[in-house]
Design a protein around this motif. Structure first.
Motif, PDB file in Angstrom:
ATOM      1  N   GLU A 155       1.919   6.577  -6.946  1.00 31.27           N
ATOM      2  CA  GLU A 155       0.883   7.550  -7.322  1.00 31.27           C
ATOM      3  C   GLU A 155       1.358   8.980  -7.088  1.00 31.27           C
ATOM      4  OE1 GLU A 155      -2.512   6.233  -5.084  1.00 31.27           O
ATOM      5  OE2 GLU A 155      -2.712   4.404  -6.290  1.00 31.27           O
ATOM      6  N   ALA A 156       2.038   9.226  -5.966  1.00 31.62           N
ATOM      7  CA  ALA A 156       2.518  10.572  -5.663  1.00 31.62           C
ATOM      8  C   ALA A 156       3.595  11.012  -6.657  1.00 31.62           C
ATOM      9  CB  ALA A 156       3.066  10.626  -4.236  1.00 31.62           C
ATOM     10  N   ALA A 216       0.828  -1.207   0.000  1.00 30.20           N
ATOM     11  CA  ALA A 216       0.000   0.000   0.000  1.00 30.20           C
ATOM     12  C   ALA A 216       0.864   1.260   0.000  1.00 30.20           C
ATOM     13  CB  ALA A 216      -0.938  -0.007   1.206  1.00 30.20           C
ATOM     14  N   VAL A 217       1.920   1.253   0.790  1.00 32.04           N
ATOM     15  CA  VAL A 217       2.835   2.403   0.828  1.00 32.04           C
ATOM     16  C   VAL A 217       3.529   2.563  -0.520  1.00 32.04           C
ATOM     17  CG1 VAL A 217       5.004   3.237   1.834  1.00 32.04           C
ATOM     18  CG2 VAL A 217       3.166   2.415   3.320  1.00 32.04           C
ATOM     19  N   GLN A 235       2.416   1.669  -3.422  1.00 36.04           N
ATOM     20  CA  GLN A 235       1.425   2.177  -4.371  1.00 36.04           C
ATOM     21  C   GLN A 235       1.218   3.670  -4.164  1.00 36.04           C
ATOM     22  OE1 GLN A 235       0.119   0.306  -6.906  1.00 36.04           O
ATOM     23  NE2 GLN A 235      -0.563   2.299  -7.612  1.00 36.04           N
ATOM     24  N   GLN A 236       1.147   4.111  -2.910  1.00 36.53           N
ATOM     25  CA  GLN A 236       1.006   5.546  -2.618  1.00 36.53           C
ATOM     26  C   GLN A 236       2.190   6.334  -3.161  1.00 36.53           C
ATOM     27  OE1 GLN A 236       0.193   5.090   1.746  1.00 36.53           O
ATOM     28  NE2 GLN A 236      -1.204   6.784   1.321  1.00 36.53           N
TER      29      GLN A 236
END
Length: 79
Positions: A22-23, A15-16, A18-19
């Motif tokens: 995206e950022a 999840a991190v 992926q974040q």
């Protein structure tokens, strides 16, 4: 067409990661003017005990003078 390879000390969740992807994509689109479809991002986990040998010495140290953001550590700070 930006491609970013991010090396991280192992332990971050998917999840991190992926974040982060995206950022970085948002910033590359906004700041560099890239299209989202032009961006590719790889994230590689590196065991912290291997950081000096696999990341710092071969990748970071040779380009220290031209890094836009230098690390706050040196070779002596690593295992």
């Amino acid at each position: 067409m930006p491609h970013l390879t991010l090396k991280l000390a192992s332990g971050r969740s998917e999840a991190v990661k992926q974040q982060l992807a995206e950022a970085f994509t948002r910033d590359l689109v906004e700041i560099a003017g890239a299209e989202p479809g032009q961006v590719s991002i790889a994230i590689e986990d590196v065991d912290i005990q291997d950081w000096r040998r696999l990341v710092y010495e071969p990748i970071v140290a040779p380009v220290l003078p031209v890094l836009y953001k230098q690390p706050g550590y040196g070779s002596e700070d690593l295992l």
